[in-house]
Write a protein that holds these residues in place. Sequence first.
Motif, PDB file in Angstrom:
ATOM      1  N   UNK A  87      -3.271   8.378  10.316  1.00  0.00           N
ATOM      2  CA  UNK A  87      -2.798   8.681  12.267  1.00  0.00           C
ATOM      3  C   UNK A  87      -1.753   7.807  12.036  1.00  0.00           C
ATOM      4  N   UNK A  88      -2.172   6.120  12.408  1.00  0.00           N
ATOM      5  CA  UNK A  88      -0.878   5.313  12.831  1.00  0.00           C
ATOM      6  C   UNK A  88      -0.222   5.229  12.183  1.00  0.00           C
ATOM      7  N   UNK A  89      -0.505   5.374  10.423  1.00  0.00           N
ATOM      8  CA  UNK A  89       0.567   4.654  10.007  1.00  0.00           C
ATOM      9  C   UNK A  89       0.383   3.436   9.587  1.00  0.00           C
ATOM     10  N   UNK A  90      -0.730   2.496   9.788  1.00  0.00           N
ATOM     11  CA  UNK A  90      -1.077   0.966   9.625  1.00  0.00           C
ATOM     12  C   UNK A  90      -2.772   1.015   8.842  1.00  0.00           C
ATOM     13  N   UNK A  91      -2.219   0.594   7.803  1.00  0.00           N
ATOM     14  CA  UNK A  91      -3.863   0.361   6.396  1.00  0.00           C
ATOM     15  C   UNK A  91      -4.121  -1.791   6.819  1.00  0.00           C
ATOM     16  N   UNK A  92      -3.703  -2.167   8.188  1.00  0.00           N
ATOM     17  CA  UNK A  92      -4.295  -3.495   8.082  1.00  0.00           C
ATOM     18  C   UNK A  92      -5.833  -3.357   8.810  1.00  0.00           C
ATOM     19  N   UNK A  93      -5.856  -2.381   9.069  1.00  0.00           N
ATOM     20  CA  UNK A  93      -7.799  -2.441   9.725  1.00  0.00           C
ATOM     21  C   UNK A  93      -8.071  -3.572   8.418  1.00  0.00           C
ATOM     22  N   UNK A  94      -9.062  -4.839   8.334  1.00  0.00           N
ATOM     23  CA  UNK A  94      -9.579  -5.458   8.065  1.00  0.00           C
ATOM     24  C   UNK A  94     -11.299  -4.097   7.007  1.00  0.00           C
ATOM     25  N   UNK A  95     -11.424  -4.057   8.192  1.00  0.00           N
ATOM     26  CA  UNK A  95     -12.624  -3.377   7.577  1.00  0.00           C
ATOM     27  C   UNK A  95     -12.356  -2.185   6.121  1.00  0.00           C
ATOM     28  N   UNK A  96     -11.041  -2.149   6.283  1.00  0.00           N
ATOM     29  CA  UNK A  96     -10.819  -0.936   4.982  1.00  0.00           C
ATOM     30  C   UNK A  96     -11.453  -1.628   3.652  1.00  0.00           C
ATOM     31  N   UNK A  97     -10.281  -3.440   3.433  1.00  0.00           N
ATOM     32  CA  UNK A  97     -10.992  -4.411   2.375  1.00  0.00           C
ATOM     33  C   UNK A  97     -12.457  -3.858   1.886  1.00  0.00           C
ATOM     34  N   UNK A  98     -13.663  -3.976   2.759  1.00  0.00           N
ATOM     35  CA  UNK A  98     -14.616  -3.509   2.842  1.00  0.00           C
ATOM     36  C   UNK A  98     -15.006  -2.498   1.423  1.00  0.00           C
ATOM     37  N   UNK A  99     -13.864  -1.261   1.121  1.00  0.00           N
ATOM     38  CA  UNK A  99     -14.104  -0.363   0.872  1.00  0.00           C
ATOM     39  C   UNK A  99     -12.910  -0.274  -0.177  1.00  0.00           C
ATOM     40  N   UNK A 101      -9.463  -2.272  -2.664  1.00  0.00           N
ATOM     41  CA  UNK A 101      -8.934  -3.764  -3.224  1.00  0.00           C
ATOM     42  C   UNK A 101      -7.137  -3.389  -2.012  1.00  0.00           C
ATOM     43  N   UNK A 102      -6.629  -4.514  -1.908  1.00  0.00           N
ATOM     44  CA  UNK A 102      -5.822  -4.711  -1.206  1.00  0.00           C
ATOM     45  C   UNK A 102      -4.571  -4.123  -2.095  1.00  0.00           C
ATOM     46  N   UNK A 103      -4.331  -4.387  -3.257  1.00  0.00           N
ATOM     47  CA  UNK A 103      -3.186  -3.069  -4.338  1.00  0.00           C
ATOM     48  C   UNK A 103      -3.395  -1.482  -3.963  1.00  0.00           C
ATOM     49  N   UNK A 104      -4.959  -1.024  -3.668  1.00  0.00           N
ATOM     50  CA  UNK A 104      -5.139   0.355  -3.244  1.00  0.00           C
ATOM     51  C   UNK A 104      -4.773   0.573  -1.946  1.00  0.00           C
ATOM     52  N   UNK A 105      -4.892   0.089  -1.096  1.00  0.00           N
ATOM     53  CA  UNK A 105      -4.642  -0.113  -0.026  1.00  0.00           C
ATOM     54  C   UNK A 105      -3.128  -0.074   0.487  1.00  0.00           C
ATOM     55  N   UNK A 106      -2.213  -0.551  -0.331  1.00  0.00           N
ATOM     56  CA  UNK A 106      -0.978  -1.393  -0.561  1.00  0.00           C
ATOM     57  C   UNK A 106      -0.145   0.138  -0.812  1.00  0.00           C
ATOM     58  N   UNK A 107      -0.708   1.106  -2.457  1.00  0.00           N
ATOM     59  CA  UNK A 107      -0.072   1.634  -2.697  1.00  0.00           C
ATOM     60  C   UNK A 107      -0.072   3.181  -1.358  1.00  0.00           C
ATOM     61  N   UNK A 108      -1.435   3.008  -0.916  1.00  0.00           N
ATOM     62  CA  UNK A 108      -1.376   3.906   0.138  1.00  0.00           C
ATOM     63  C   UNK A 108       0.108   3.672   1.168  1.00  0.00           C
ATOM     64  N   UNK A 236       1.453  -2.166   6.308  1.00  0.00           N
ATOM     65  CA  UNK A 236       0.580  -2.687   4.738  1.00  0.00           C
ATOM     66  C   UNK A 236      -0.739  -3.272   5.314  1.00  0.00           C
ATOM     67  N   UNK A 237      -1.306  -3.563   4.310  1.00  0.00           N
ATOM     68  CA  UNK A 237      -3.011  -4.069   4.441  1.00  0.00           C
ATOM     69  C   UNK A 237      -2.765  -5.717   4.826  1.00  0.00           C
ATOM     70  N   UNK A 238      -1.619  -6.130   4.474  1.00  0.00           N
ATOM     71  CA  UNK A 238      -1.563  -7.737   4.735  1.00  0.00           C
ATOM     72  C   UNK A 238      -0.903  -7.935   6.294  1.00  0.00           C
ATOM     73  N   UNK A 250       6.650  -3.680  -3.604  1.00  0.00           N
ATOM     74  CA  UNK A 250       5.771  -2.877  -3.438  1.00  0.00           C
ATOM     75  C   UNK A 250       5.958  -1.430  -4.500  1.00  0.00           C
ATOM     76  N   UNK A 251       4.818  -0.307  -4.803  1.00  0.00           N
ATOM     77  CA  UNK A 251       5.328   0.449  -6.073  1.00  0.00           C
ATOM     78  C   UNK A 251       3.610   1.612  -5.339  1.00  0.00           C
ATOM     79  N   UNK A 252       4.412   2.418  -5.687  1.00  0.00           N
ATOM     80  CA  UNK A 252       3.239   3.494  -5.995  1.00  0.00           C
ATOM     81  C   UNK A 252       2.381   3.472  -6.524  1.00  0.00           C
TER      82      UNK A 252
END
Length: 252
Positions: A87-99, A101-108, A236-238, A250-252
């Motif tokens: 929705x926000x085009x933002x994958x930096x919510x730290x709660x996501x890292x509980x589910x 990896x950073x690599x997976x979130x970076x791919x998204x 991104x997640x960072x 980064x890469x898909x």
Amino acid sequence: MTRRRRALVLGALGATLLVAVLAWHPWAGYTVPPRGVEESTPAEASGPAPVPAIIWPYGTPDDGPWADDEWVLALRQFDLLTAAANYHHDYSDPRLTAFASEQSLQSRAVGAFNAALGARDPDHRLFRPITYRPGPRPLVVLAVEPGKIGATIRVCVPESWGATSTDDVHDPPDTGIVRRWEMYRTPTGDIWPTDPHPEVSRGGGTTPCDLSRVRFGYFDPAPPYGEAVDPGTVIGPDGTPVAPISSGTGSA
């Protein structure tokens, strides 16, 4: 054969067939709770990608015997947070890292960057509007199968759940397909879902399932369908903007 005996034989065959059908259907043995009345959940007040308010036309989801299951709760929370990130085009919510990896979130995040890049010019031959989730993924939990390091969750979901405009938004269909989420616990105690995969039926193809009573919700306000998104604003997640693919970051 007398009429009475014929009736008994046919009745026995019918009962056998019913048992076989119930054993085959993925939603057998569990009655989906009836739909309730409209409810809403408020928006989060803060955070890098706060979850928007949600309108639930038939009440909030009811997972029946799995309402307090840790695997199901983790799956729903991960799905909700990724929908908010979309929705926000933002994958930096730290709660996501509980589910994940950073690599997976970076791919998204890179996928979101590419989607924003491809939607910049409506006159371009490769133009494609951004697809948003109208709300959390509608799903009915069918079974939770514990394993040695996690669990497999079988769910009934729509074959697709996305929209590029308000005209694309519609209620989920009455029939969905069965997908399986493999969940496992990491050494740190987090629960990570893998990507879901469709369950194949005995006759081949996806396994159908009943979605007629699923409780689903829509974000309020709706995602910004059709609005231009600057690729440089995709986070991104960072917590930093996603760099162009050509930069090699980064890469898909």
